[in-house]
Design a protein around this motif. Structure first.
Motif, short mmCIF file in Angstrom:
data_model
loop_
_atom_site.label_atom_id
_atom_site.label_comp_id
_atom_site.label_asym_id
_atom_site.label_seq_id
_atom_site.Cartn_x
_atom_site.Cartn_y
_atom_site.Cartn_z
N ARG A 99 101.59 35.72 10.53
CA ARG A 99 103.13 35.62 10.93
C ARG A 99 103.95 34.84 10.30
O ARG A 99 105.00 34.25 10.25
CB ARG A 99 103.96 36.49 12.71
CG ARG A 99 102.85 37.32 12.76
CD ARG A 99 103.84 38.40 14.17
NE ARG A 99 105.03 37.89 13.97
CZ ARG A 99 106.13 37.91 15.32
NH1 ARG A 99 105.30 37.56 16.54
NH2 ARG A 99 107.07 37.40 15.16
N LYS A 196 112.90 33.47 22.66
CA LYS A 196 112.12 34.77 22.43
C LYS A 196 113.21 35.16 21.25
O LYS A 196 114.13 34.75 20.93
CB LYS A 196 112.87 35.65 24.02
CG LYS A 196 113.70 36.51 23.75
CD LYS A 196 113.80 37.78 24.92
CE LYS A 196 115.45 38.21 25.21
NZ LYS A 196 116.15 37.63 25.34
N GLU A 197 111.72 36.24 20.98
CA GLU A 197 113.16 36.70 19.86
C GLU A 197 113.89 37.13 19.21
O GLU A 197 114.78 38.02 20.54
CB GLU A 197 111.77 37.45 18.43
CG GLU A 197 111.92 37.47 17.63
CD GLU A 197 110.74 38.84 16.38
OE1 GLU A 197 111.02 39.39 15.72
OE2 GLU A 197 110.08 38.71 17.18
N ASN A 217 110.13 30.49 12.04
CA ASN A 217 108.51 31.49 12.78
C ASN A 217 108.66 31.70 14.10
O ASN A 217 107.37 32.70 14.29
CB ASN A 217 107.57 30.42 12.92
CG ASN A 217 107.12 30.84 10.76
OD1 ASN A 217 106.94 31.76 10.37
ND2 ASN A 217 107.69 29.29 10.00
N LYS A 218 109.49 31.16 15.32
CA LYS A 218 109.43 31.60 16.33
C LYS A 218 110.28 32.95 16.48
O LYS A 218 110.57 33.37 17.80
CB LYS A 218 109.63 30.45 17.07
CG LYS A 218 109.05 29.89 17.77
CD LYS A 218 107.66 30.31 18.27
CE LYS A 218 107.01 28.88 18.98
NZ LYS A 218 106.05 29.52 19.97
N GLY A 219 110.60 33.19 15.24
CA GLY A 219 112.04 34.47 16.15
C GLY A 219 113.42 33.99 15.89
O GLY A 219 114.36 35.00 16.45
#
Length: 477
Positions: A99, A196-197, A217-219
């Motif tokens: 991911r 959070k994403e 990349n953490k959304g």
């Protein structure tokens, strides 16, 4: 491959190979979809002729044990996944499951950063400290006095950080401090703990690509606000707050990377008022704080904060670059306690040896003198670089001289192609950071280039400016 050949047997070698592979398939030792060794590879392994393997593989294909693929991926594969007319596709589970990835801008940024340590080029790209920045006076004495491996140094290091920040009007206890290896790691942990994403964070633009990579990349949705000569544009910040309801505001108020801008005291107070009004905490990174060459020091956002809403990040990586990273997070005790548990779960540790050397250097009174020497040393490099750029200003490059830091953010005439500029400079032996790397969504108008003078000799500054001049002449459209 576990195949045994009996060279005195009356059974032909190709049949021995065929039967051995057949048994491996039937026993499940090699499973459906398994790629067989190439004909040449298996022949070499078994020390037999390649035609023997070709014949064995051919019979296994005829009898339905193997299939052969002439398209990528080519080779022989154990059959059955291609039954019923289903096309054969090789599956790479780990490769497909990744991911975290870097986009092209982030890849180029990291590549230029890593290559900045090589002696093959003159580098004004990566912020890497050279040997002149290493603490020298007193270090031999400290190492000589170290008769055994140091015990854990965490609490001692926290007390020394409290003492250093006391002079910045930041009144802390060790319970307000969490040690990390670097400010990037601190950002990563904060994002893990709070966001959070799909959540939003606001940052100044231009923004350092590796930080943008952490958010993406953490959304996390990264919204950027442009810079003004005295810090981020607060009118646009408030508009973005109303539209996106961010969870954090991320800022570098002292010698912003890459622009070198210092946020004014008035704007710092207004930013805190704005954050307080909308109940949005601020992440303040201050990793170039000690590289001040002129003007008085402006109080940190943390020291001005009346709402207990600022998380402060700093690192000794640039001032104590011994190859042993030590950074820290400052915040309310409940945040620090929770971060401590998260870091313990992640098994993230900071070197006791590195902390011991740092603690001794601070407590013996060497550290402050070292900071003063560093500031004078790099102020001289900045002067030299600015004089050089002044001499080639007619080629379409200009800058605003920063009051500190290790970077110079240069603007280019619209006729200059910044991608061509960095490529032409690289051909001639100079690494620079093109400005487009710092704009995740692109920008209009003339380009930019970031020049870092942290890891370059004085004579190489002069050579680098000459190369830059040649590259500018080749980059005009």
């Amino acid at each position: 491959m576990n195949i045994k050949i009996n060279r005195v047997s009356q059974t032909p070698l190709y049949l021995q190979v065929k039967c051995a592979i057949q048994n491996l398939i039937l026993s499940g030792e090699i499973s459906h979809g398994y790629k067989m060794p190439s004909e040449r590879r298996l022949a070499e392994e078994l020390q037999i002729h390649r035609n023997t393997v070709i014949k064995a593989y051919g019979e296994l294909v005829d009898e339905g044990y193997l299939i052969v693929s002439s398209k990528s991926p080519r080779g022989y594969f154990v059959k059955e996944i291609a039954d019923d007319g289903v096309p054969f596709n090789r599956f790479f589970p780990l490769e497909k499951m990744i991911r975290y990835h870097f986009n092209e801008k982030e890849k180029l940024f990291l590549d230029l950063f890593c290559r900045s340590e090589s002696e093959q080029h003159i580098s004004m790209a990566g912020m890497i400290m050279d040997e002149t920045a290493y603490p020298s006076h007193g270090m031999e004495e400290i190492v000589r006095d170290m008769v055994r491996a140091p015990r854990p140094q965490e609490e001692r290091t926290k007390r020394n950080i409290c003492a250093l920040l006391f002079h910045e009007n930041m009144y802390l206890s060790p319970r307000n401090i969490q040690l990390v290896s670097e400010t990037n790691q601190a950002l990563h942990h904060i994002m893990t703990l709070y966001l959070k994403e799909g959540d939003c964070i606001i940052a100044e633009e231009p923004v350092v690509p590796d930080n943008a990579s952490i958010f993406r990349n953490k959304g996390i949705h990264l919204v950027t606000v442009p810079m003004q000569p005295d810090g981020m544009d607060l009118a646009q910040l408030e508009a973005a707050i109303k539209k996106y309801a961010p969870k954090f505001i991320y800022t570098m108020p002292n010698y912003h990377n890459p622009t070198g801008i210092v946020m004014s005291l008035e704007k710092r107070k207004k930013l805190l008022e704005l954050a307080g009004r909308y109940c949005i905490p601020i992440i303040e990174e201050d990793s170039q704080r000690d590289f001040r060459y002129e003007g008085s020091r402006i109080p940190s956002l943390y020291s001005l904060d009346r709402y207990r809403s600022v998380i402060y990040l700093d690192s000794f990586t640039l001032t104590f670059p011994m190859g042993i990273k030590t950074g820290y997070i400052v915040g309310p005790t409940d945040l620090i306690e929770t971060l401590g548990r998260l870091i313990m779960v992640d098994e993230t540790f900071v070197s006791s040896l590195g902390q011991f050397l740092l603690n001794e250097y601070i407590e013996r009174g060497y550290y402050q003198a070292h900071l003063e020497r560093l500031a004078a040393h790099y102020a001289g490099k900045l002067d030299r670089l600015c004089r050089g750029l002044d001499s080639i200003a007619h080629l379409g490059i200009r800058y605003t001289r920063p009051k500190g830091g290790l970077l110079l953010w240069c603007s280019l005439d619209e006729r200059i192609n910044e991608r061509t500029l960095y490529q032409e400079a690289e051909k001639r032996g100079l690494l620079i950071m093109p400005g487009f790397l710092f704009y995740p969504n692109g920008y209009k108008g003339g380009g930019h280039v970031r020049l870092c003078f942290s890891n370059i000799r004085d004579e190489d500054i002069d050579t680098g400016v000459q190369i830059l001049a040649q590259a500018l002449e080749c980059s005009t459209e």
